[in-house]
Scaffold this motif. Structure first.
Motif: not given
Length: 172
Positions: A1-26
C-alpha cells in the motif's frame, strides 16, 4: 500500500514535469487523424465516437480509441485497446505496447473524454504526441488546448460543441 502511494507521487511528479516543459504549437492544418481516450466507468460507447467521426468525413483507419478500465476483467473484446493501472510503472513508465504506440502516434487531435481525475488518464494525455488536445474540464487545465464543459453522458452536446470549435479553428 505504501509503495502504491510512492508510485502515484512519482507519476504525478513526472506529469508536472511534462506539463511544465510543454510547448503549445498548434498548427493550422486540417484534421485527418484523431485519438480518443475514454474512461469506461464514465462513458463506454465506442460506436458513438465512430459514427461521429464518420459524419465528419474521417476514415475509420485514421481514428484510434483506447479505454481505461479499473480492472482488466471488465474489458470488452470489441474495444480497440484498453489499459488499466497495472500498465504503468514508476516515473511514467508504460508497460503496455499498444498504449505506447498510441502515445507515440502524432494525432492531429486528441480527445480526452473523461471528467474524473485519474492519474493514469492524465499521464496518457500529457505523454501524447498529439498536435491539439481537447478534453472535458478537469482539475488540471494544463493538459488541454481546448476544454469543453460537459458531462460525459452529454455526448450529443459535446459533439455539437466540438464540431463548432473545430470549424472555427479551421480543423474541419
Amino acid at each position: 500500500m505504501i509503495l502504491k502511494v510512492f508510485k502515484e507521487k512519482s507519476n504525478q511528479k513526472y506529469i508536472n514535469k511534462l506539463l511544465s516543459a510543454r510547448h503549445v504549437a498548434v498548427s493550422n492544418t486540417k484534421m485527418s487523424t484523431v485519438g480518443v481516450i475514454l474512461n469506461t466507468s464514465e462513458f463506454s460507447d465506442f460506436e458513438a465516437f465512430r459514427s461521429f467521426f464518420k459524419s465528419l468525413g474521417l476514415q475509420q483507419a485514421k481514428t484510434k480509441i483506447i479505454a481505461f478500465v479499473e480492472d482488466s476483467k471488465d474489458s470488452n473484446e470489441l474495444w480497440d485497446t484498453y489499459f488499466n493501472p497495472k500498465d504503468f510503472g514508476w516515473k511514467g513508465k508504460i508497460n503496455n505496447i499498444d498504449l505506447q504506440t498510441f502515445i507515440d502516434t502524432k494525432f492531429d487531435v486528441l480527445i480526452s473524454f473523461y471528467k474524473a481525475n485519474h492519474l493514469e488518464l492524465n499521464l496518457i494525455t500529457a505523454l501524447s504526441n498529439a498536435n491539439f488536445k481537447v478534453g472535458l474540464t478537469n482539475q488540471d487545465a494544463r493538459l488541454y488546448d481546448l476544454m469543453i464543459d460537459v458531462k460525459p453522458n452529454e455526448f450529443s452536446v459535446f459533439k455539437e460543441e466540438l464540431k463548432k470549435y473545430l470549424t472555427v479553428l479551421n480543423k474541419l
